[in-house]
Design an enzyme around this catalytic site. Structure first.
Site, PDB file in Angstrom:
ATOM      1  N   ASP A   1      -2.218   0.824   8.055  1.00 59.24           N
ATOM      2  CA  ASP A   1      -1.075   1.732   7.837  1.00 59.24           C
ATOM      3  C   ASP A   1       0.061   1.461   8.824  1.00 59.24           C
ATOM      4  O   ASP A   1       0.754   2.385   9.250  1.00 59.24           O
ATOM      5  CB  ASP A   1      -1.522   3.196   7.982  1.00 59.24           C
ATOM      6  CG  ASP A   1      -2.612   3.562   6.987  1.00 59.24           C
ATOM      7  OD1 ASP A   1      -3.430   4.441   7.313  1.00 59.24           O
ATOM      8  OD2 ASP A   1      -2.652   2.942   5.904  1.00 59.24           O
TER       9      ASP A   1
ATOM     10  N   SER B   1       4.966   6.844   2.016  1.00 66.44           N
ATOM     11  CA  SER B   1       5.510   5.536   2.409  1.00 66.44           C
ATOM     12  C   SER B   1       4.858   4.435   1.588  1.00 66.44           C
ATOM     13  O   SER B   1       3.648   4.482   1.355  1.00 66.44           O
ATOM     14  CB  SER B   1       5.211   5.245   3.887  1.00 66.44           C
ATOM     15  OG  SER B   1       5.617   6.321   4.719  1.00 66.44           O
TER      16      SER B   1
ATOM     17  N   HIS C   1       0.949   5.166   1.327  1.00 66.92           N
ATOM     18  CA  HIS C   1       0.265   6.023   2.290  1.00 66.92           C
ATOM     19  C   HIS C   1       0.907   7.402   2.254  1.00 66.92           C
ATOM     20  O   HIS C   1       2.146   7.509   2.275  1.00 66.92           O
ATOM     21  CB  HIS C   1       0.350   5.421   3.698  1.00 66.92           C
ATOM     22  CG  HIS C   1      -0.343   6.228   4.735  1.00 66.92           C
ATOM     23  ND1 HIS C   1      -1.725   6.248   4.870  1.00 66.92           N
ATOM     24  CD2 HIS C   1       0.136   7.071   5.667  1.00 66.92           C
ATOM     25  CE1 HIS C   1      -2.047   7.057   5.859  1.00 66.92           C
ATOM     26  NE2 HIS C   1      -0.944   7.578   6.358  1.00 66.92           N
TER      27      HIS C   1
ATOM     28  N   ASN D   1       0.855  -1.186   0.000  1.00 68.83           N
ATOM     29  CA  ASN D   1       0.000   0.000   0.000  1.00 68.83           C
ATOM     30  C   ASN D   1       0.890   1.233   0.000  1.00 68.83           C
ATOM     31  O   ASN D   1       2.015   1.200   0.503  1.00 68.83           O
ATOM     32  CB  ASN D   1      -0.896   0.015   1.238  1.00 68.83           C
ATOM     33  CG  ASN D   1      -1.843   1.210   1.256  1.00 68.83           C
ATOM     34  OD1 ASN D   1      -2.460   1.538   0.249  1.00 68.83           O
ATOM     35  ND2 ASN D   1      -1.938   1.865   2.391  1.00 68.83           N
TER      36      ASN D   1
HETATM   37  C1  GRF Z   1      -3.252   9.263  -2.820  1.00 71.35           C
HETATM   38  O1  GRF Z   1      -3.113  10.420  -2.017  1.00 71.35           O
HETATM   39  C2  GRF Z   1      -2.749   8.077  -2.030  1.00 71.35           C
HETATM   40  O2  GRF Z   1      -1.792   8.438  -1.057  1.00 71.35           O
HETATM   41  C3  GRF Z   1      -3.969   7.591  -1.343  1.00 71.35           C
HETATM   42  O3  GRF Z   1      -4.995   7.750  -2.305  1.00 71.35           O
HETATM   43  C4  GRF Z   1      -4.740   8.990  -3.010  1.00 71.35           C
HETATM   44  C5  GRF Z   1      -5.159   8.904  -4.443  1.00 71.35           C
HETATM   45  O4  GRF Z   1      -4.394   7.952  -5.112  1.00 71.35           O
HETATM   46  N1  GRF Z   1      -3.787   6.227  -0.914  1.00 71.35           N
HETATM   47  P1  GRF Z   1      -4.602   7.693  -6.718  1.00 71.35           P
HETATM   48  O5  GRF Z   1      -4.406   9.027  -7.405  1.00 71.35           O
HETATM   49  O6  GRF Z   1      -6.037   7.195  -6.914  1.00 71.35           O
HETATM   50  O7  GRF Z   1      -3.555   6.697  -7.076  1.00 71.35           O
END
Ligand code: GRF
Length: 204
Positions: free
Chosen positions: A145, A136, A109, A107
């Site tokens: 997380d 991360s 984060h 994942n």
């Molecule tokens: C990002 O901020 C990521 O950190 C969180 O989801 C948000 C959107 O991610 N997990 P994405 O643009 O859909 O990949």
């Protein structure tokens, strides 16, 4: 190698992972399916445009969390992934689901874990006045997380930053570190064992 990506929204991390597979930054690897818990999101459009199976397992169709996770697992396993990557996936997964993919599910984060687990990470970083924030990529474990990190990127908090400007720089960092983490995991350079990231030959 076979990658399944789980998404919930815009798919910017999916996009950077797709580019890294194409460029060979993640060697010999293809995204074989993209699965979203929400219909008609940008990430599904991206997958369809790339000719990749784009599926929805809508959590609103399921009563219990375990029923959603079972349906999600069936869809994932149809594609026999080597690794599952949560990329903007906004559902908490049950321990049984996590256990099934232990050591092969990552994942991303938007914080320097263990700082700021959970939501609103940028607002909290600004509220607390930290000078360093970041992103991360970690192994997914039952605790939200909290899995061992494979790679992190530090992002300076600037005096003029607001939530949007900080979030944009952190997202850019995510796009740089997620492909690197996947390349290391898929090449066997790092593995999950006894609750820790174990390095075969640690990066310099
Ligand atoms: C990002 O901020 C990521 O950190 C969180 O989801 C948000 C959107 O991610 N997990 P994405 O643009 O859909 O990949």
């Amino acid at each position: 190698k076979r990658l399944v990506i789980l998404v919930s929204g815009r798919g910017s991390n999916l996009q950077s992972i797709l580019a890294a597979c194409r460029s060979g930054q993640i060697p010999d690897t293809q995204v074989v399916a993209v699965v979203s818990n929400r219909p008609a999101v940008g990430a599904l459009e991206l997958a369809a445009l790339a000719g990749i199976p784009a599926l929805t397992v809508d959590h609103r169709d399921y009563g219990a969390r375990v029923d959603f996770d079972t349906a999600l697992q069936r869809q994932i396993d149809d594609y026999a992934p080597d690794v599952v990557a949560l990329a903007g996936f906004m559902r908490q997964l049950t321990p049984a689901f996590v256990q099934r993919y232990e050591g092969r599910m990552l994942n991303v984060h938007p914080s320097l874990l263990p700082a700021f687990p959970g939501l609103r990470t940028h607002a909290r970083a600004l509220e607390q006045g930290v000078l360093w924030h970041g992103a991360s990529v970690h192994f997914v474990t039952a605790a939200l997380d909290a899995g061992p990190a494979i790679i992190q990127a530090a992002v300076a908090v600037l005096p003029e930053d607001d939530e949007q400007s900080l979030a944009a720089r952190v997202l850019d960092a995510e796009h740089r570190i997620y492909p690197q983490a996947l390349a290391w995991l898929l090449s066997g350079r790092v593995a999950y064992a006894a609750g820790r990231a174990q390095w075969r030959d640690p990066p310099e």
